[in-house]
Design a protein around this motif. Structure first.
Motif, PDB file in Angstrom:
ATOM      1  N   SER A  76       0.825  -1.215   0.000  1.00 13.69           N
ATOM      2  CA  SER A  76       0.000   0.000   0.000  1.00 13.69           C
ATOM      3  C   SER A  76       0.856   1.261   0.000  1.00 13.69           C
ATOM      4  N   ARG A  77       2.042   1.196   0.590  1.00 16.87           N
ATOM      5  CA  ARG A  77       2.925   2.367   0.582  1.00 16.87           C
ATOM      6  C   ARG A  77       3.338   2.727  -0.845  1.00 16.87           C
ATOM      7  N   LEU A  78       3.340   1.760  -1.747  1.00 15.76           N
ATOM      8  CA  LEU A  78       3.706   2.035  -3.140  1.00 15.76           C
ATOM      9  C   LEU A  78       2.642   2.847  -3.867  1.00 15.76           C
ATOM     10  N   LEU A  79       1.470   3.004  -3.253  1.00 16.28           N
ATOM     11  CA  LEU A  79       0.430   3.852  -3.837  1.00 16.28           C
ATOM     12  C   LEU A  79       0.547   5.295  -3.360  1.00 16.28           C
ATOM     13  N   ARG A  80       1.502   5.569  -2.483  1.00 14.59           N
ATOM     14  CA  ARG A  80       1.738   6.948  -2.048  1.00 14.59           C
ATOM     15  C   ARG A  80       2.480   7.709  -3.145  1.00 14.59           C
ATOM     16  N   GLU A  81       2.078   8.948  -3.358  1.00 14.00           N
ATOM     17  CA  GLU A  81       2.724   9.761  -4.381  1.00 14.00           C
ATOM     18  C   GLU A  81       4.160  10.092  -4.000  1.00 14.00           C
ATOM     19  N   ASP A  82       4.430  10.189  -2.691  1.00  7.70           N
ATOM     20  CA  ASP A  82       5.753  10.619  -2.249  1.00  7.70           C
ATOM     21  C   ASP A  82       6.717   9.469  -1.992  1.00  7.70           C
ATOM     22  N   ASP A  83       6.294   8.227  -2.224  1.00  5.06           N
ATOM     23  CA  ASP A  83       7.197   7.105  -2.032  1.00  5.06           C
ATOM     24  C   ASP A  83       8.212   7.075  -3.177  1.00  5.06           C
ATOM     25  N   PRO A  84       9.514   6.907  -2.877  1.00  3.64           N
ATOM     26  CA  PRO A  84      10.515   6.913  -3.960  1.00  3.64           C
ATOM     27  C   PRO A  84      10.304   5.805  -4.987  1.00  3.64           C
ATOM     28  N   ASN A  85       9.616   4.743  -4.581  1.00  2.94           N
ATOM     29  CA  ASN A  85       9.324   3.647  -5.519  1.00  2.94           C
ATOM     30  C   ASN A  85       7.846   3.613  -5.905  1.00  2.94           C
ATOM     31  N   VAL A 139      -1.773  10.745 -17.682  1.00  6.82           N
ATOM     32  CA  VAL A 139      -1.456   9.617 -16.803  1.00  6.82           C
ATOM     33  C   VAL A 139      -0.342   8.776 -17.416  1.00  6.82           C
ATOM     34  N   PHE A 140      -0.424   8.537 -18.726  1.00  3.45           N
ATOM     35  CA  PHE A 140       0.610   7.767 -19.417  1.00  3.45           C
ATOM     36  C   PHE A 140       1.968   8.437 -19.267  1.00  3.45           C
ATOM     37  N   ASN A 141       2.013   9.739 -19.501  1.00  2.40           N
ATOM     38  CA  ASN A 141       3.288  10.451 -19.412  1.00  2.40           C
ATOM     39  C   ASN A 141       3.857  10.394 -18.000  1.00  2.40           C
ATOM     40  N   ARG A 142       3.005  10.545 -16.994  1.00  2.00           N
ATOM     41  CA  ARG A 142       3.481  10.493 -15.615  1.00  2.00           C
ATOM     42  C   ARG A 142       3.953   9.094 -15.250  1.00  2.00           C
ATOM     43  N   ALA A 143       3.230   8.077 -15.735  1.00  2.00           N
ATOM     44  CA  ALA A 143       3.612   6.696 -15.444  1.00  2.00           C
ATOM     45  C   ALA A 143       4.947   6.351 -16.093  1.00  2.00           C
ATOM     46  N   MET A 144       5.126   6.751 -17.350  1.00  2.00           N
ATOM     47  CA  MET A 144       6.371   6.450 -18.038  1.00  2.00           C
ATOM     48  C   MET A 144       7.545   7.218 -17.428  1.00  2.00           C
ATOM     49  N   THR A 145       7.276   8.457 -17.008  1.00  2.00           N
ATOM     50  CA  THR A 145       8.334   9.243 -16.370  1.00  2.00           C
ATOM     51  C   THR A 145       8.783   8.595 -15.071  1.00  2.00           C
ATOM     52  N   ARG A 146       7.814   8.215 -14.227  1.00  2.00           N
ATOM     53  CA  ARG A 146       8.163   7.603 -12.949  1.00  2.00           C
ATOM     54  C   ARG A 146       8.879   6.272 -13.162  1.00  2.00           C
ATOM     55  N   SER A 147       8.386   5.471 -14.108  1.00  2.00           N
ATOM     56  CA  SER A 147       9.019   4.184 -14.389  1.00  2.00           C
ATOM     57  C   SER A 147      10.444   4.377 -14.898  1.00  2.00           C
ATOM     58  N   ALA A 168      24.510   6.856 -26.675  1.00  2.00           N
ATOM     59  CA  ALA A 168      23.297   7.385 -27.299  1.00  2.00           C
ATOM     60  C   ALA A 168      22.099   6.597 -26.782  1.00  2.00           C
ATOM     61  N   ASP A 169      21.130   7.311 -26.224  1.00  2.00           N
ATOM     62  CA  ASP A 169      19.905   6.699 -25.724  1.00  2.00           C
ATOM     63  C   ASP A 169      18.832   6.885 -26.787  1.00  2.00           C
ATOM     64  N   LEU A 170      18.454   5.775 -27.440  1.00  2.00           N
ATOM     65  CA  LEU A 170      17.522   5.834 -28.573  1.00  2.00           C
ATOM     66  C   LEU A 170      16.088   5.661 -28.090  1.00  2.00           C
ATOM     67  N   GLY A 171      15.229   6.602 -28.463  1.00  2.00           N
ATOM     68  CA  GLY A 171      13.867   6.566 -27.946  1.00  2.00           C
ATOM     69  C   GLY A 171      13.880   6.755 -26.445  1.00  2.00           C
ATOM     70  N   GLY A 172      14.775   7.630 -25.988  1.00  2.00           N
ATOM     71  CA  GLY A 172      15.051   7.755 -24.557  1.00  2.00           C
ATOM     72  C   GLY A 172      14.113   8.649 -23.778  1.00  2.00           C
ATOM     73  N   GLY A 173      13.017   9.108 -24.390  1.00  2.00           N
ATOM     74  CA  GLY A 173      12.039   9.907 -23.659  1.00  2.00           C
ATOM     75  C   GLY A 173      12.637  11.201 -23.139  1.00  2.00           C
ATOM     76  N   GLN A 174      12.455  11.447 -21.858  1.00  2.00           N
ATOM     77  CA  GLN A 174      12.956  12.676 -21.248  1.00  2.00           C
ATOM     78  C   GLN A 174      14.438  12.605 -20.904  1.00  2.00           C
ATOM     79  N   GLY A 175      15.032  11.401 -21.027  1.00  2.00           N
ATOM     80  CA  GLY A 175      16.474  11.303 -20.858  1.00  2.00           C
ATOM     81  C   GLY A 175      16.946  10.841 -19.497  1.00  2.00           C
ATOM     82  N   HIS A 176      16.119  10.095 -18.778  1.00  2.00           N
ATOM     83  CA  HIS A 176      16.528   9.640 -17.446  1.00  2.00           C
ATOM     84  C   HIS A 176      17.714   8.684 -17.501  1.00  2.00           C
ATOM     85  N   VAL A 177      17.729   7.786 -18.492  1.00  3.57           N
ATOM     86  CA  VAL A 177      18.826   6.822 -18.579  1.00  3.57           C
ATOM     87  C   VAL A 177      20.133   7.536 -18.916  1.00  3.57           C
TER      88      VAL A 177
END
Length: 330
Positions: A76-85, A139-147, A168-177
């Motif tokens: 249930s803690r994983l449903l918290r917005e402020d949990d790092p995971n 929601v998709f963008n937020r989910a992909m960003t967090r993942s 080079a990060d191909l299809g790397g989205g916002q660049g987290h990797v």
């Protein structure tokens, strides 16, 4: 009873979604709370909220105590917005309204091998999201960003890129990797490649912050061309399209890098993985929305070799991702 429980799987998914949308996990602190206090915090009726929490506690999401109060569990803690995971955004994405339209048509997708979204909404999936379902797109963008944030750290920890000058990060989205790898290797140059509307929202660190001097942001469609030369190419969670697009992208990488170039492909697998239930469910969802598929170890290896890559190593990144470490053949 197990089959009876399985056919009510939608009730479990709906309960998780309801708790996430209500913000129950965020309202519940470290100390157990009464249903009345929780209901006041999330603006709901106490009776129905107790029923929701009781149902979720059967699956280990929240725990009902002998005195009738409810407490957090590891899940249930994983449903918290402020949990790092936090998995709140993922939980919402996997239960968005379009999924409830699509899942009952899985038999049709299995018969035809084609996605059902085109028939449902009259347009390709991402066009539907961006044009007709902006809340789901958000929601998709937020989910992909967090993942991406979470897995990027694990990818950087796994990969040894010492001796390489560029990645080079191909299809790397916002660049987290690429950001995580540039943090790990302070002398490295990084390229971020994705569609223009995606890289327009690249991490501020890469555009104008501390990593901007070592980052090159390259807008474009990597299925059409990979216009940069790098020592290492990272391809993460994008080889799920149709076979033709996958083959075209891999050919582009081989041509851009040339013999001896290192290519690391990171994907979910639907075999030989601890996350079989999760990965196979995502595989079916891909069939429903874009007509794509997750890979088996053999199918991924076969596609890589057919494109001119030698698979040197296959290692787990975490319980649901594997890294295929490859070299372009001479």
């Amino acid at each position: 009873m197990r089959l009876r429980e399985l056919v009510f799987g939608a009730a479990c998914a709906a309960a998780v979604r309801a708790a996430a949308r209500l913000g129950v996990a965020d309202a519940l602190g470290d100390a157990p709370m009464t249903v009345q206090s929780l209901a006041a915090a999330v603006h709901s009726e106490p009776g129905p909220l107790r029923r929701l929490l009781r149902a979720l506690s059967c699956y280990g999401v929240f725990a009902e105590r002998p005195d009738g109060t409810f407490a957090h569990t590891e899940m249930s803690r994983l449903l918290r917005e402020d949990d790092p995971n936090s998995l709140r955004a993922i939980a919402l994405w996997c239960t968005e309204p379009w999924t409830w339209d699509a899942w009952p048509r899985l038999d049709r997708a299995v018969r035809t091998g084609h996605n059902v979204v085109q028939d449902l909404y009259g347009k390709e999936f991402f066009a539907y999201l961006n044009e007709d379902a902006p809340e789901s797109a958000d929601v998709f963008n937020r989910a992909m960003t967090r993942s991406s944030e979470q897995s990027a750290r694990e990818v950087a920890a796994l990969l040894d890129l010492s001796g390489s000058d560029s990645v080079a990060d191909l299809g790397g989205g916002q660049g987290h990797v690429v950001a995580s790898l540039l943090d790990k290797y302070p002398a490295m140059l990084g390229y971020l490649l994705d569609l223009p509307r995606v890289v327009d929202n690249a991490l501020p660190r890469l555009r104008e912050g501390d990593l901007a001097g070592r980052t090159r942001i390259v807008p474009g469609d990597i299925r059409e061309a990979v216009p940069v030369r790098a020592d290492v190419y990272i391809i993460k969670n994008i080889l799920e399209w149709d076979d033709e697009s996958t083959a075209r992208l891999l050919r582009n990488v081989v041509e851009a890098g040339g013999p001896g170039t290192r290519v690391v492909v990171i994907e979910n697998l639907v075999d030989d993985t601890p996350s079989m239930r999760f990965s196979t469910a995502m595989d079916l969802l891909l069939l429903l929305n874009v007509g794509g598929a997750k890979h088996t170890t053999a199918s991924m290896t076969g596609r890589l070799r057919a494109a001119g890559l030698e698979v040197d190593d296959i290692r787990p990144v975490n319980p649901f991702l594997h890294a295929f470490d490859c070299t372009v053949r001479g």
